[in-house]
Design an enzyme around this catalytic site. Structure first.
Site, PDB file in Angstrom:
ATOM      1  CB  ALA A 131      -0.756   0.234   1.222  1.00  0.00           C
ATOM      2  CB  ALA A 132       3.932   2.430   1.715  1.00  0.00           C
ATOM      3  N   PRO A 133       3.195   4.501  -0.815  1.00  0.00           N
ATOM      4  CG  PRO A 133       3.850   6.336  -2.131  1.00  0.00           C
ATOM      5  CD  PRO A 133       3.740   4.659  -2.003  1.00  0.00           C
ATOM      6  N   GLY A 134       0.576   5.390  -0.406  1.00  0.00           N
ATOM      7  CA  GLY A 134      -0.912   5.411   0.079  1.00  0.00           C
ATOM      8  C   GLY A 134      -1.637   6.183  -0.857  1.00  0.00           C
ATOM      9  CE  LYS A 152      -0.639   2.330  -8.257  1.00  0.00           C
ATOM     10  NZ  LYS A 152       0.513   3.056  -7.725  1.00  0.00           N
ATOM     11  CG  ASP A 158       4.589  -1.491   2.419  1.00  0.00           C
ATOM     12  OD1 ASP A 158       5.577  -1.866   2.267  1.00  0.00           O
ATOM     13  OD2 ASP A 158       3.871  -0.861   1.397  1.00  0.00           O
ATOM     14  NE  ARG A 186       6.888   0.382   1.418  1.00  0.00           N
ATOM     15  CZ  ARG A 186       7.132   0.986   0.050  1.00  0.00           C
ATOM     16  NH1 ARG A 186       8.482   1.604  -0.148  1.00  0.00           N
ATOM     17  NH2 ARG A 186       6.298   1.046  -0.822  1.00  0.00           N
ATOM     18  CB  CYS A 207       5.936   2.669 -11.670  1.00  0.00           C
ATOM     19  SG  CYS A 207       6.773   2.169 -10.456  1.00  0.00           S
TER      20      CYS A 207
END
Length: 505
Positions: free
Chosen positions: A301-304, A306, A323, A328, A429
């Site tokens: 999940a981090a950095p948050g 989405k 996470d 994080r 990414c």
């Protein structure tokens, strides 16, 4: 008697070891190593198109502004629109209307010619009105209304040469037929054509030795994780529907406009007004299509950003943010505190649950309806801009080469966490076909061989077409299991690869 000797001063260049100017000038940084590796690997995979992607990656990327529904929503939307930003929802609705104009009926017959003519005429008139309004002012200097020029239209009684009419009719039918075919035809198997995308995977030869090159490892080492033979049930079906959340407000600038958004401000409720994120990052949570009442997991999940977007849909009743590191999770909690009103009383531990653990080892099997799997990757844009925490640092070579193994382990375990009938979206990414299609292939094979789980890959071709006015997508022939936003200077988002998978059994 002592003799005085003459002292001769000779100019001498002092050596300063590693700090010597010419040594520092030629020292290779982590960003340099990343760029060299990308030139070598992506140049082979993408060919001539890599130059444009490279230029975009080395340029500051564009952002999308996500309006906070727990702040001053209307004022924030008005501010963004006054600055020239466009609501993505309106662009999606426009694309859906445009798509409906060329949609065929269920029987496969084209709508009657008169109806199509009237629709096309309406679109033409609307476009002409916009162009005229952009050229001519609506009011004169004295405040009086300015009469707009009349549009030129052919009347039915006007005589035109028969040959011109015949040619126009022929061109119209050809263009309409072509548009209908392109819109409705879907390749069910989506076989990879080597000349477009992953051809480099088979043509590029890995290095046999790196003696004297201890700070560099060929990206071709990743190839051992990529297999092309399918020895498991593979089912690819088109995703037929897409629902844009009614309460989600996302803003962007039109293609070619690289304006910056204003910084977020404090609202009357004490939270920040909007959240800035890379535009490509909005697509994985959007295509997850979360519905009210579903139990959702964000595995990494981090950095948050989405996770916050999932909450801004106002559909989430139960979201687990996981996470692997405490640091994080702290960043993630900080984001939630800044954007969620009444955070401790309404959210923490109730609708929003934080969990620290390796996503490969989570064991709540068959307990989630939807899962977002945004795995750690080479973060292609980040490693070309930031020296710190760079995965291309010489001491992190082994870690980098094992990234596909880590990614496939996370994805395979998340498929086990899904309930039968549930869906997940896998995303990275990175432009690497090994970390994208390669990892999906490896994970699907693993869960079938080890646990007998069968899946269906959802073809999102129709859905990404709705975002064609915002993003530049990779050619479909270069991808088998997913879609990808590629960096492009007029629309400098991404890279962002995503693949949607539904668990069958």
């Amino acid at each position: 008697m002592l003799k005085v000797r003459k002292i001769c001063w000779l100019p001498c260049r002092w050596k300063s070891g590693k700090k010597r100017w010419n040594v520092l000038q030629h020292k290779k940084t982590n960003c340099d190593r990343a760029l060299d590796s990308f030139d070598d690997f992506y140049g082979s995979v993408y060919g001539g198109r890599w130059k444009n992607m490279r230029a975009a990656l080395l340029t500051e990327h564009k952002y999308v502004a996500m309006v906070n529904n727990f702040g001053d929503t209307e004022q924030t939307c008005s501010m963004l629109e006054m600055d020239g930003a466009i609501n993505i929802k309106s662009l999606i609705h426009l694309a859906q209307e445009r798509k409906s104009q060329v949609q065929v009926q269920e029987e496969g017959h084209v709508a009657n010619s008169t109806e199509m003519d009237s629709k096309l005429d309406a679109l033409l008139r609307k476009q002409q009105e916009r162009e005229v309004a952009a050229i001519y002012p609506q009011a004169g200097e004295d405040g009086a209304a300015v009469e707009l020029p009349q549009k030129l239209n052919y009347s039915k009684d006007e005589k035109r040469p028969a040959e011109d009419k015949k040619e126009d009719n022929l061109d119209y039918k050809q263009s309409l037929t072509k548009a209908l075919e392109e819109d409705m035809q879907l390749e069910q198997d989506r076989l990879v054509d080597p000349q477009f995308g992953t051809g480099g995977l088979y043509e590029y030869m890995p290095a046999n030795s790196i003696k004297g090159m201890e700070d560099w490892v060929a990206e071709s080492e990743h190839y051992k994780y990529y297999q092309t033979n399918v020895d498991f049930p593979l089912k690819i079906e088109p995703e037929t529907s897409f629902y844009y959340p009614e309460h989600l407000a996302l803003y962007t600038y039109e293609m070619g406009n690289c304006s910056d958004f204003k910084s977020p401000k404090k609202c009357l409720t004490g939270v920040l007004s909007h959240f800035l994120m890379d535009g490509g990052s909005i697509l994985p949570p959007l295509f997850l299509q979360v519905q009210p009442g579903e139990r959702v997991l964000d595995a990494c999940a981090a950095p948050g950003g989405k996770s916050l977007l999932l909450l801004q849909t106002l559909h989430i009743d139960h979201l687990v943010c996981n996470d692997v590191q405490e640091s994080r999770l702290k960043k993630l909690k900080h984001v939630m505190q800044e954007y969620l009103f009444d955070y401790k009383e309404r959210w923490q531990g109730k609708r929003l649950i934080f969990n620290m653990g390796d996503a490969r080892n989570l064991d709540e099997y068959e307990s989630y309806d939807k899962i977002l799997v945004d795995v750690p990757c080479t973060t292609d844009r980040h490693v070309l801009m930031q020296q710190d925490n760079n995965i291309f640092k010489p001491t992190r070579i082994k870690e980098r080469l094992r990234i596909p193994e880590l990614q496939s382990g996370i994805l395979a375990n998340c498929l086990r966490l899904l309930r039968p009938g549930g869906s997940l979206v896998y995303s990275t990414c990175s432009l690497s076909p090994v970390q994208n299609d390669g990892v999906v292939h490896m994970a699907l094979q693993k869960v079938f061989n080890d646990h007998g789980i069968t899946t269906t890959v959802r073809d999102l071709s129709q859905q990404v077409a709705l975002f064609a006015d915002i993003f530049k997508f990779e050619q479909p022939k270069g991808l088998k299991y997913g879609q990808m936003v590629v960096p492009y200077l007029p629309a400098n988002f991404g890279p962002m690869y995503f693949s949607k998978i539904t668990r069958n059994t």
